[in-house]
Design a protein around this motif. Sequence first.
Motif, PDB file in Angstrom:
ATOM      1  N   UNK A 123       1.823  -0.747  -6.211  1.00  0.00           N
ATOM      2  CA  UNK A 123       3.090  -0.162  -6.648  1.00  0.00           C
ATOM      3  C   UNK A 123       4.044  -0.027  -5.458  1.00  0.00           C
ATOM      4  N   UNK A 124       5.326  -0.061  -5.766  1.00  0.00           N
ATOM      5  CA  UNK A 124       6.361  -0.013  -4.730  1.00  0.00           C
ATOM      6  C   UNK A 124       6.257   1.250  -3.879  1.00  0.00           C
ATOM      7  N   UNK A 125       5.901   2.385  -4.497  1.00  0.00           N
ATOM      8  CA  UNK A 125       5.804   3.639  -3.732  1.00  0.00           C
ATOM      9  C   UNK A 125       4.680   3.577  -2.692  1.00  0.00           C
ATOM     10  N   UNK A 126       3.544   3.029  -3.079  1.00  0.00           N
ATOM     11  CA  UNK A 126       2.433   2.906  -2.120  1.00  0.00           C
ATOM     12  C   UNK A 126       2.780   1.934  -1.007  1.00  0.00           C
ATOM     13  N   UNK A 127       3.438   0.840  -1.350  1.00  0.00           N
ATOM     14  CA  UNK A 127       3.826  -0.133  -0.321  1.00  0.00           C
ATOM     15  C   UNK A 127       4.783   0.488   0.680  1.00  0.00           C
ATOM     16  N   UNK A 128       5.719   1.304   0.201  1.00  0.00           N
ATOM     17  CA  UNK A 128       6.642   1.992   1.119  1.00  0.00           C
ATOM     18  C   UNK A 128       5.872   2.904   2.068  1.00  0.00           C
ATOM     19  N   UNK A 129       4.887   3.637   1.542  1.00  0.00           N
ATOM     20  CA  UNK A 129       4.103   4.558   2.378  1.00  0.00           C
ATOM     21  C   UNK A 129       3.234   3.812   3.393  1.00  0.00           C
ATOM     22  N   UNK A 130       2.744   2.634   3.005  1.00  0.00           N
ATOM     23  CA  UNK A 130       1.868   1.864   3.891  1.00  0.00           C
ATOM     24  C   UNK A 130       2.640   1.042   4.921  1.00  0.00           C
ATOM     25  N   UNK A 142      11.652  -3.104   0.936  1.00  0.00           N
ATOM     26  CA  UNK A 142      10.458  -3.799   0.455  1.00  0.00           C
ATOM     27  C   UNK A 142      10.660  -4.267  -0.981  1.00  0.00           C
ATOM     28  N   UNK A 143      11.303  -3.424  -1.778  1.00  0.00           N
ATOM     29  CA  UNK A 143      11.564  -3.809  -3.172  1.00  0.00           C
ATOM     30  C   UNK A 143      12.463  -5.033  -3.250  1.00  0.00           C
ATOM     31  N   UNK A 144      13.369  -5.172  -2.307  1.00  0.00           N
ATOM     32  CA  UNK A 144      14.250  -6.332  -2.288  1.00  0.00           C
ATOM     33  C   UNK A 144      13.591  -7.569  -1.724  1.00  0.00           C
TER      34      UNK A 144
END
Length: 133
Positions: A33-40, A67-69
Motif C-alpha cells: 500500500x502507498x502508506x507503507x511505501x511512504x513509511x519505508x 512515490x504515488x506519482x
Amino acid sequence: MFITEELECVVCCYDYSRSDRVPRVLHCSHTFCALCLEKMSRLAGPIRCVSCPLCRWITCTPVSLTLSGALWVNTEIWDQIPDEQQGGMQDAVEDLNITKTQLIKITLPDSRRSRFISKVQKMFSCGLGMDAC
C-alpha cells in the motif's frame, strides 16, 4: 494464497483501498500500500529509495516525484477493490433525505406538508416498478 490475502498489504495487513491504501508496484513487481511505501522510503540526495521487505530489491525514484506519482498502481488488485464511492454515496443520499425532510417541515405548513410528502413518495415509488403506479 487466499483471495482476501491478495487484497491486503502484507506489511500493515490492512485491505487495499482506492483512496489512501492504493496498491503500488515496486520495480521488483511486489505490491504494497502507498502508506507503507511512504513509511519505508528513505531519501538519498536527489533520489528516494524503497527496499522491498520481501526480496530486498531497491526501487529508486526521483525526489521530484512522489512515490504515488512514480510507481504504478497494481491494476489486478485495483479492479478487485470494492468501490468505496458506493458506500459514501449511500451515506450522502441518507443525509440528503434527512435534509429534505427538515426543509419540508420548515417551509410547508402542516396541512400541505403531508400531501406534498405523499406525492413525493408516490413519485419515487413509481421508479421502483410499474405496478406501484
